[in-house]
Design an enzyme around this catalytic site. Sequence first.
Site, PDB file in Angstrom:
ATOM      1  N   TYR A 145     -32.990   0.031 -34.782  1.00  0.00           N
ATOM      2  CA  TYR A 145     -31.986   0.654 -35.654  1.00  0.00           C
ATOM      3  C   TYR A 145     -32.014   0.025 -37.041  1.00  0.00           C
ATOM      4  CZ  TYR A 145     -27.443   2.365 -37.285  1.00  0.00           C
ATOM      5  OH  TYR A 145     -26.426   2.953 -38.016  1.00  0.00           O
ATOM      6  N   ASP A 146     -31.871  -1.317 -37.085  1.00  0.00           N
ATOM      7  CA  ASP A 146     -31.810  -1.999 -38.384  1.00  0.00           C
ATOM      8  C   ASP A 146     -33.063  -1.729 -39.216  1.00  0.00           C
ATOM      9  OD1 ASP A 146     -29.595  -2.984 -37.130  1.00  0.00           O
ATOM     10  OD2 ASP A 146     -30.195  -5.088 -37.171  1.00  0.00           O
ATOM     11  N   GLY A 148     -35.381   0.571 -38.607  1.00  0.00           N
ATOM     12  CA  GLY A 148     -35.569   2.002 -38.818  1.00  0.00           C
ATOM     13  C   GLY A 148     -34.855   2.464 -40.074  1.00  0.00           C
ATOM     14  N   ARG A 186     -18.733   1.892 -30.371  1.00  0.00           N
ATOM     15  CA  ARG A 186     -17.928   1.495 -31.525  1.00  0.00           C
ATOM     16  C   ARG A 186     -16.647   0.851 -31.005  1.00  0.00           C
ATOM     17  NH1 ARG A 186     -20.109   4.942 -35.947  1.00  0.00           N
ATOM     18  NH2 ARG A 186     -21.328   6.549 -34.914  1.00  0.00           N
ATOM     19  N   VAL A 188     -13.482   0.399 -32.035  1.00  0.00           N
ATOM     20  CA  VAL A 188     -12.184   1.075 -32.033  1.00  0.00           C
ATOM     21  C   VAL A 188     -12.117   2.138 -30.945  1.00  0.00           C
ATOM     22  CG1 VAL A 188     -10.623   2.569 -33.346  1.00  0.00           C
ATOM     23  CG2 VAL A 188     -11.676   0.596 -34.454  1.00  0.00           C
ATOM     24  N   SER A 189     -13.126   2.999 -30.861  1.00  0.00           N
ATOM     25  CA  SER A 189     -13.102   4.051 -29.840  1.00  0.00           C
ATOM     26  C   SER A 189     -13.180   3.453 -28.443  1.00  0.00           C
ATOM     27  CB  SER A 189     -14.235   5.051 -30.068  1.00  0.00           C
ATOM     28  OG  SER A 189     -15.489   4.398 -30.152  1.00  0.00           O
ATOM     29  N   ARG A 211     -15.227  -7.421 -38.874  1.00  0.00           N
ATOM     30  CA  ARG A 211     -15.762  -6.145 -39.352  1.00  0.00           C
ATOM     31  C   ARG A 211     -14.810  -5.595 -40.408  1.00  0.00           C
ATOM     32  NH1 ARG A 211     -19.224  -8.188 -36.900  1.00  0.00           N
ATOM     33  NH2 ARG A 211     -20.467  -7.383 -35.169  1.00  0.00           N
ATOM     34  N   ASP A 273     -25.399 -10.144 -32.179  1.00  0.00           N
ATOM     35  CA  ASP A 273     -24.253  -9.433 -32.735  1.00  0.00           C
ATOM     36  C   ASP A 273     -23.867 -10.105 -34.046  1.00  0.00           C
ATOM     37  OD1 ASP A 273     -22.162  -7.558 -32.777  1.00  0.00           O
ATOM     38  OD2 ASP A 273     -20.770  -8.971 -31.839  1.00  0.00           O
TER      39      ASP A 273
END
Length: 336
Positions: A145-146, A148, A186, A188-189, A211, A273
């Site tokens: 991801y990072d 990419g 995520r 919060v969700s 965050r 993380d």
Amino acid sequence: MKKIIVAGGAGFIGSHLVDRLLTRQDIETLVVVDNLWTGEISNLAHIRDQRLKIEIHDIETFQTDVKFDEVYHLASPAAPQIYSSEPVRTIAANVLGAMRLREIMKDGGTFCYVSTSEVYGDPLVSPQPEDYRGSVDCTGPRSSYDEGKRCTEAFLFECHRVYGMKIKVIRPFNVYGPRTKPDDGRAVSNFVTQALTGKPITVYGSGNQSRSWGYISDIIEGMKRYFWRDGIDFCGPLNIGNNREIPVLKVAEYVAALVPGSEIIFLPPPPQDPTNRCPDLTLGQRILPGWTCGIPYEEGIKLTMKWFAESIDIQNSNEALFTHLRENGLLAQSAV
């Protein structure tokens, strides 16, 4: 009249962007291309605009004879448990997706890319300005991801430098709000859906990692102003986010306080993380004067909880919780 394509337009951020794009009167056609890997067709089901066309397809192999005036690239998963399990697909969606979108963009068109604050890795500088090169492990478990995203930025900025292609690149920070998937990773969700369904709220590590939580409507307003409304001639990158830095544990505790009986448990931290994440908005305040993330996380969490509560059948499983949420404005009075 313009033809626009949004890759990843059925996703969380993408669908909100589509909503805002369709308020424009200069658009002839808006094509959403999404393979529904992490997107949901339900995110677009409310739209009754005949200009919207939806194509269920991988953007990297999407075929069309149409050339687009504006392309928006959001085709990528953002949850570590998803992109780490399919790294090749993640890199392809970002990098090959960008190459395909460039091919179907009109000469003189604009390429708008939604990158990520993850390009800064586990930063040694806080807050993170756009010229910070980051602290990223290109061989680590988050690298698909990072890297990419970083490689796609490199591709676009090289196209801008060498070929004069018009680009606009943003780096959003920790976006949350309605239409996030409950299991997408995520914070919060995750916290909200766990609390609403009577499950323990899971905090990974100590919870002291920080965050900067940006509510979706604030982030989309910044994107709108930068990508099209204000006529800005700046290629980026541009940080878009909330510079109020909050520990993950504090957010979990706030969610727990909203839902009686919630329990917080701690699990081992995921590998690599990031310890902190906070945007330096100095450039953003100059490029987008007056724009800010005006919704504090306390209000944003309540709005997010209300959306999830109305999407989950709480009444039949927990009448007391249903009543509590409704009486405290966390559920519409008409909800049944």
